[in-house]
Enzyme design. Structure first.
Site, PDB file in Angstrom:
ATOM      1  N   ARG A 298       0.835  -1.210   0.000  1.00 29.39           N
ATOM      2  CA  ARG A 298       0.000   0.000   0.000  1.00 29.39           C
ATOM      3  C   ARG A 298       0.865   1.253   0.000  1.00 29.39           C
ATOM      4  O   ARG A 298       0.566   2.225  -0.687  1.00 29.39           O
ATOM      5  CB  ARG A 298      -0.954  -0.039   1.194  1.00 29.39           C
ATOM      6  CG  ARG A 298      -2.088  -1.021   0.977  1.00 29.39           C
ATOM      7  CD  ARG A 298      -2.870  -1.344   2.227  1.00 29.39           C
ATOM      8  NE  ARG A 298      -3.972  -2.254   1.889  1.00 29.39           N
ATOM      9  CZ  ARG A 298      -4.766  -2.844   2.765  1.00 29.39           C
ATOM     10  NH1 ARG A 298      -4.578  -2.622   4.065  1.00 29.39           N
ATOM     11  NH2 ARG A 298      -5.729  -3.642   2.372  1.00 29.39           N
ATOM     12  N   TYR A 442      -5.843  -1.540  -6.996  1.00 28.75           N
ATOM     13  CA  TYR A 442      -5.242  -2.736  -6.392  1.00 28.75           C
ATOM     14  C   TYR A 442      -4.604  -2.479  -5.032  1.00 28.75           C
ATOM     15  O   TYR A 442      -4.487  -1.351  -4.588  1.00 28.75           O
ATOM     16  CB  TYR A 442      -4.315  -3.457  -7.350  1.00 28.75           C
ATOM     17  CG  TYR A 442      -3.081  -2.762  -7.863  1.00 28.75           C
ATOM     18  CD1 TYR A 442      -2.356  -3.356  -8.897  1.00 28.75           C
ATOM     19  CD2 TYR A 442      -2.616  -1.558  -7.359  1.00 28.75           C
ATOM     20  CE1 TYR A 442      -1.216  -2.753  -9.402  1.00 28.75           C
ATOM     21  CE2 TYR A 442      -1.484  -0.956  -7.858  1.00 28.75           C
ATOM     22  CZ  TYR A 442      -0.777  -1.568  -8.874  1.00 28.75           C
ATOM     23  OH  TYR A 442       0.354  -0.983  -9.360  1.00 28.75           O
ATOM     24  N   GLU A 443      -4.243  -3.593  -4.371  1.00 25.16           N
ATOM     25  CA  GLU A 443      -3.773  -3.603  -2.984  1.00 25.16           C
ATOM     26  C   GLU A 443      -4.820  -3.014  -2.039  1.00 25.16           C
ATOM     27  O   GLU A 443      -4.508  -2.370  -1.044  1.00 25.16           O
ATOM     28  CB  GLU A 443      -2.439  -2.855  -2.834  1.00 25.16           C
ATOM     29  CG  GLU A 443      -1.369  -3.244  -3.828  1.00 25.16           C
ATOM     30  CD  GLU A 443      -1.135  -4.744  -3.941  1.00 25.16           C
ATOM     31  OE1 GLU A 443      -1.525  -5.488  -3.015  1.00 25.16           O
ATOM     32  OE2 GLU A 443      -0.581  -5.199  -4.949  1.00 25.16           O
ATOM     33  N   GLY A 444      -6.095  -3.294  -2.343  1.00 29.81           N
ATOM     34  CA  GLY A 444      -7.206  -2.748  -1.571  1.00 29.81           C
ATOM     35  C   GLY A 444      -7.680  -1.466  -2.214  1.00 29.81           C
ATOM     36  O   GLY A 444      -6.953  -0.472  -2.245  1.00 29.81           O
TER      37      GLY A 444
END
Length: 596
Positions: A298, A442-444
């Protein structure tokens, strides 16, 4: 046609003048001898690698993309990528901030943060190949067995091997509790893993002899949901106890994703068919190890958009100074030319300054957070480590979401500066827009980051982390509020701090009656707190610029102008955001589903 110049002067300002990194590092035993000259020399060389080796491959790599041989399942990245990676390894860059026990150079994460910003500006798609290795390294370093660490970490640190994260499946993205990949225990202590993963960045390529996949899967007796997830290390080629490579493991690329952007990165559908893996950490506790990777990722994704914001700004400025269109409304400025350069027009300047402010504010926030991470990992005092860990936890979702939202806005503005040329591939700008868009997903997704910030990091501990950060802001306001020349920065900063406190309490009270109130306010709330952090750092940077403006260095004049633009033109967005956050959940949920 695009260009890139590493922003070394601003990095030096942030590190040495804003953050006083030298004094902070002196209190951290592993970094006590790391001085300004060392940091500057490393970043100067890193900037050369980014600008001279990676940047020339960005446009061509995007046009060429990756190639999958469906017979062998091998993926070939664009021309020049493998050679650039070899230079990266030869230069020792993979080991920059890694543990010396495994061959790392042991430099602060803050230095690596700046280095990776430059890599992302130069070539985000290429940077994802070694960038994913950092997440794998961090997870194994934190949760691996001694045998796993000895086997994999030296190779990841040296860059001889790369790593990935294999989390997402076709039917489950963010909700990992739904994943179906199975891990069957074997008599020798290994596991046979079967399933399918999608959207795996750098999942297959020929740049290194082996790829270390970290895979989430379920044991046969695993509880349902997220409490039944385990983490496994699954190499592309089996690895003997002495580190030599054996036969091909049962994991391969089934297809490449056809994407809007980052074409030069191999985003793969990965098939696991009885692949041999070993357990990382405890059974059914894979999410704990996974979040080590995710938090690193993140911060890395925020850094990707920071890099794109900077390079898009640089190119848009160069174009705006050169492109002649119409005359300034206040009268001709370039009287020797048939028209004025478009940089004379107020709205062009607004777009340029928006990108510049997002880059400089993002750099300050990202470097500050990386320094908190260094304190968390290395400070001898437990209380200092805990306070830094809390601050890193609070700021991580802001970096991921606020910087990537800003990157999307900034690259779009910079493309707009080019007019029709911005839509044409060879100018480079439309690629930055396309590449920036994935970073919000992406990555949440950024909504997930917003829920994490408001639900877990703020309301989850009754505002403890936010209050600690707010205390730093309040102390700065108290200290500098007496200066007449700081009023234009201090007053709006103090006002927003008060409003964030009130907004937080209001949402918290509403959420006690209806938890959906958190979901309705979270995205607006994160952006408000993102602006609070930017306002804090811009006020601090403005103070330094005011103190140094007598030096005659134009850098400080530019910094002061940028800070004034931020407070006048960007910070006021918070008024609308606060109002929409307060509007509550009813306008979103009142309409019956059948009416959609």
């Amino acid at each position: 046609m695009p260009q890139y110049n590493p922003p070394l002067r601003d990095m030096q300002f942030v590190l040495h003048e804003l953050l006083d990194i030298g004094s902070v590092l002196k209190a951290l035993p592993p970094h006590a001898e790391t001085d300004a000259d060392t940091i500057n020399a490393v970043l100067e060389e890193g900037g050369k690698f980014a600008a001279e080796v990676l940047f020339p491959l960005n446009l061509s790599g995007d046009a060429e993309g990756c190639t999958l041989d469906k017979t062998t399942h091998e993926v070939t990245p664009p021309k020049g990528f493998k050679q650039a990676y070899a230079q990266y390894v030869e230069g020792g860059w993979p080991a920059l901030s890694c543990d010396p026990e495994y061959g790392g150079q042991g430099l602060p994460h803050t230095v690596n943060q700046c280095f990776y910003e430059m890599l992302n500006s130069a070539n985000q798609a290429w940077t994802m190949y070694p960038g994913l290795s950092h997440g794998a390294y961090e997870a194994l370093h934190a949760h691996g067995t001694p045998e796993q660490k000895a086997l994999y970490l030296p190779k990841l640190v040296s860059g001889e091997w790369t790593g990935t994260m294999c989390l997402t499946e076709p039917h489950c993205g963010t909700d990992l509790g739904l994943l179906r990949t199975k891990a069957e225990p074997q008599a020798d202590g290994t596991y046979r893993i079967t399933g399918q993963k999608i959207f795996i960045s750098a999942g297959e390529h020929d740049m290194v002899p082996n790829i270390v996949h970290l895979v989430l899967a379920r044991l046969p007796d695993a509880p349902a949901g997220s409490k039944g997830i385990s983490l496994f290390v699954v190499p592309k080629f089996l690895v003997a106890a002495d580190g030599t490579l054996g036969g091909r493991n049962g994991i391969h690329c089934g297809a490449l994703e056809h994407k809007m952007g980052i074409h030069a990165n191999a985003t793969c559908q990965m098939i696991l068919d009885g692949a041999v893996g070993t357990l990382v950490g405890e059974p059914n506790k894979g999410l704990q190890a996974m979040f080590v990777m995710m938090n690193a990722a993140r911060l890395g994704v925020g850094n990707q958009s920071l890099g794109l914001t900077e390079v898009a700004y640089q190119n848009a400025v160069a174009y705006a100074k050169d492109r002649l269109q119409m005359r300034a409304l206040s009268g001709p400025k370039a009287t020797d030319k048939p028209a004025d350069p478009i940089i004379v027009h107020p709205d062009v300047r607004k777009m340029l300054l928006t990108a510049r402010a997002f880059a400089e504010g993002g750099r300050a926030l990202a470097c500050y957070t990386a320094l908190q991470l260094d304190i968390e990992l290395n400070h001898p005092d437990e209380d200092a480590r805990r306070a830094a860990a809390d601050e890193t936890a609070l700021l991580t979702p802001i970096i991921k979401a606020f910087l990537t939202d800003n990157g999307w806005l900034a690259t779009s503005h910079c493309m707009q500066v080019y007019g029709g040329h911005g839509f044409i591939h060879e100018w480079g700008m439309e690629q930055y827009v396309r590449d920036a868009r994935i970073n919000m997903i992406y990555e949440g997704t950024n909504t997930i980051q917003s829920l994490d910030l408001l639900g877990r990091k703020v309301l989850g501990d009754n505002g403890k982390k936010l209050k600690a950060f707010g205390k730093k802001i309040a102390e700065f306001v108290e200290e500098e509020g007496v200066r007449e020349d700081m009023q234009e920065f201090i007053n709006p900063l103090a006002d927003l701090g008060d409003k964030v406190t009130k907004l937080t309490m209001e949402i918290g009270m509403k959420a006690m009656a209806n938890p959906d109130e958190v979901g309705s306010a979270a995205v607006d709330y994160l952006r408000v707190v993102g602006h609070l952090s930017f306002a804090y750092f811009f006020a601090r940077m403005a103070k330094l610029a005011l103190d140094k403006q007598g030096s005659g260095d134009p850098f400080y004049a530019a910094k002061l102008h940028t800070a004034r633009f931020y407070f006048a033109k960007l910070l006021p967005e918070t008024a609308t955001l606060i109002r929409t956050a307060r509007a509550g959940v009813a306008p979103l949920m009142a309409m019956d589903e059948a009416l959609f």
